[in-house]
Design a protein around this motif. Structure first.
Motif, short mmCIF file in Angstrom:
data_model
loop_
_atom_site.label_atom_id
_atom_site.label_comp_id
_atom_site.label_asym_id
_atom_site.label_seq_id
_atom_site.Cartn_x
_atom_site.Cartn_y
_atom_site.Cartn_z
N PRO A 50 54.33 46.38 50.12
CA PRO A 50 54.73 46.69 51.51
C PRO A 50 53.50 47.14 52.36
O PRO A 50 52.46 47.12 51.57
CB PRO A 50 55.49 47.86 51.23
CG PRO A 50 55.17 48.34 49.80
CD PRO A 50 54.82 47.17 49.02
N GLY A 51 53.54 46.97 53.56
CA GLY A 51 52.34 47.35 54.33
C GLY A 51 51.85 45.73 54.69
O GLY A 51 52.29 44.93 53.91
N TYR A 52 51.46 45.53 55.77
CA TYR A 52 50.91 44.31 56.00
C TYR A 52 49.68 43.62 55.53
O TYR A 52 48.97 44.65 55.31
CB TYR A 52 50.77 44.13 57.66
CG TYR A 52 52.02 44.38 58.48
CD1 TYR A 52 53.34 43.82 58.07
CD2 TYR A 52 52.26 45.69 59.30
CE1 TYR A 52 54.59 44.15 58.88
CE2 TYR A 52 53.39 45.94 59.95
CZ TYR A 52 54.55 44.91 59.58
OH TYR A 52 55.83 45.43 60.31
N THR A 53 49.33 42.62 55.59
CA THR A 53 47.97 41.99 54.69
C THR A 53 47.44 40.91 55.37
O THR A 53 48.00 40.47 56.28
CB THR A 53 48.45 41.57 53.47
OG1 THR A 53 47.32 41.46 52.69
CG2 THR A 53 49.37 40.64 53.45
N GLN A 54 46.12 40.69 55.39
CA GLN A 54 45.38 39.64 55.78
C GLN A 54 45.25 38.56 54.74
O GLN A 54 44.39 37.41 55.13
CB GLN A 54 44.18 40.17 56.20
CG GLN A 54 44.09 41.37 57.11
CD GLN A 54 42.45 41.88 57.36
OE1 GLN A 54 42.02 42.91 56.87
NE2 GLN A 54 41.79 41.22 58.34
N TYR A 55 45.71 38.77 53.61
CA TYR A 55 45.54 37.90 52.45
C TYR A 55 45.95 36.39 53.02
O TYR A 55 46.92 36.21 53.77
CB TYR A 55 46.36 38.13 51.38
CG TYR A 55 46.62 37.31 50.25
CD1 TYR A 55 45.50 37.36 49.33
CD2 TYR A 55 47.51 36.69 50.09
CE1 TYR A 55 45.50 36.81 48.09
CE2 TYR A 55 47.77 35.76 48.92
CZ TYR A 55 46.57 35.55 48.00
OH TYR A 55 46.64 35.01 47.05
N ILE A 56 44.97 35.43 52.33
CA ILE A 56 45.66 34.12 52.57
C ILE A 56 45.39 33.55 50.98
O ILE A 56 44.29 33.71 50.41
CB ILE A 56 44.48 33.13 53.36
CG1 ILE A 56 44.78 33.59 54.64
CG2 ILE A 56 45.11 31.80 53.25
CD1 ILE A 56 43.60 32.93 55.75
N GLY A 57 46.52 33.03 50.30
CA GLY A 57 46.62 32.40 49.09
C GLY A 57 46.52 30.72 49.20
O GLY A 57 47.37 30.27 50.06
N LYS A 58 45.71 30.12 48.28
CA LYS A 58 45.74 28.85 48.28
C LYS A 58 46.24 28.43 47.12
O LYS A 58 45.90 28.86 45.75
CB LYS A 58 44.30 28.18 48.58
CG LYS A 58 44.38 26.56 48.35
CD LYS A 58 42.78 26.50 48.79
CE LYS A 58 42.55 24.84 48.47
NZ LYS A 58 41.23 24.47 48.82
N THR A 65 47.98 26.63 40.38
CA THR A 65 47.27 28.03 40.29
C THR A 65 46.90 28.47 41.60
O THR A 65 46.71 27.49 42.52
CB THR A 65 46.00 27.83 39.42
OG1 THR A 65 45.07 26.71 40.25
CG2 THR A 65 46.24 27.48 38.09
N ILE A 66 46.82 29.73 41.96
CA ILE A 66 46.77 30.35 43.07
C ILE A 66 45.30 31.13 43.28
O ILE A 66 44.89 31.79 42.41
CB ILE A 66 47.75 31.43 43.53
CG1 ILE A 66 47.49 31.35 45.14
CG2 ILE A 66 47.98 32.39 43.00
CD1 ILE A 66 49.20 31.91 45.77
N SER A 67 44.60 31.25 44.43
CA SER A 67 43.41 31.79 44.37
C SER A 67 43.28 32.21 46.09
O SER A 67 44.13 31.78 47.01
CB SER A 67 42.15 30.97 44.30
OG SER A 67 42.18 29.83 45.25
N SER A 68 42.70 33.28 46.16
CA SER A 68 42.55 33.77 47.57
C SER A 68 41.36 33.27 48.32
O SER A 68 40.38 32.77 47.78
CB SER A 68 42.49 35.50 47.45
OG SER A 68 41.39 35.88 46.90
N ILE A 69 41.67 33.29 49.69
CA ILE A 69 40.48 32.62 50.53
C ILE A 69 39.73 33.90 51.20
O ILE A 69 40.45 34.70 51.79
CB ILE A 69 41.16 31.68 51.70
CG1 ILE A 69 41.79 30.38 50.97
CG2 ILE A 69 40.33 31.31 52.44
CD1 ILE A 69 42.49 29.71 51.78
N THR A 70 38.71 33.78 51.27
CA THR A 70 37.69 34.63 52.07
C THR A 70 36.94 33.95 52.92
O THR A 70 36.12 33.24 52.58
CB THR A 70 36.88 35.64 50.89
OG1 THR A 70 37.70 36.04 50.02
CG2 THR A 70 35.98 36.60 51.94
N PRO A 71 37.01 34.25 54.36
CA PRO A 71 37.60 35.41 54.82
C PRO A 71 38.92 35.08 55.00
O PRO A 71 39.38 34.14 54.86
CB PRO A 71 36.88 35.40 56.25
CG PRO A 71 36.59 34.24 56.64
CD PRO A 71 36.10 33.63 55.24
N ALA A 72 39.72 36.05 55.41
CA ALA A 72 41.22 36.19 55.25
C ALA A 72 41.62 36.10 56.78
O ALA A 72 40.74 36.00 57.52
CB ALA A 72 41.80 37.42 54.74
#
Length: 160
Positions: A50-58, A65-72
């Motif tokens: 919960p709460g909003y996020t800036q996350y981008i998952g690839k 498999t999943i990884s996060s992207i930076t910057p978000a």
């Protein structure tokens, strides 16, 4: 129903479903945005954790498999917002609800070649969340409808 960090894979060929061992990087999600790069990867953006996020998952299709992207994303967003892709080039998110105060007009671009993220100089014609998007790859995408912060329906469609 509670949000979940599980990723389900549905096979079109036989209408079966499986749950991947990979999970989203920031926990449970609901009401984010998504788009895909044909044959390469799917992307999930923002949402409620919960709460909003800036996350981008690839999510890499070949390996599940999943990884996060930076910057978000440039700002934490949720409450459902549009996602569309120009296959092989870039994916776009549009609108959403910003955690620090209201709906946004923001349109962000994820470049598939290097997963860089940028804010487009022209946003939606009005701030909204719950909007839907559809792409005509190689040409344009639409961002349609949604609601204002006061649940007033937005009856416009923007085209990029």
């Amino acid at each position: 129903m509670a949000a979940t960090d599980a990723i389900e894979k549905h096979l079109f060929s036989n209408d079966t479903r499986s749950i991947l061992s990979a999970v989203h990087g920031e926990g449970a999600y609901a009401q984010g945005s998504a788009f895909g790069n044909k044959g390469v990867a799917g992307y999930t953006c923002g949402g409620n954790t919960p709460g909003y996020t800036q996350y981008i998952g690839k999510l890499a299709y070949a390996s599940d498999t999943i990884s996060s992207i930076t910057p978000a994303l440039s700002q934490s967003r949720g409450e459902g917002f549009g996602g569309a892709a120009n296959n092989g080039v870039a994916g776009y998110t549009s609108g959403g609800y910003f955690s620090s105060g209201g709906n946004v007009t923001t349109v962000e671009k994820v470049l598939f070649s290097n997963d860089s993220v940028s804010v487009e100089s022209t946003g939606l014609s009005s701030a909204r969340y719950g909007n839907a998007s559809a792409a005509y790859s190689g040409n344009f995408f639409y961002s349609a409808g949604g609601v204002t912060s006061w649940y007033v329906p937005v009856d416009t469609t923007d085209k990029w």
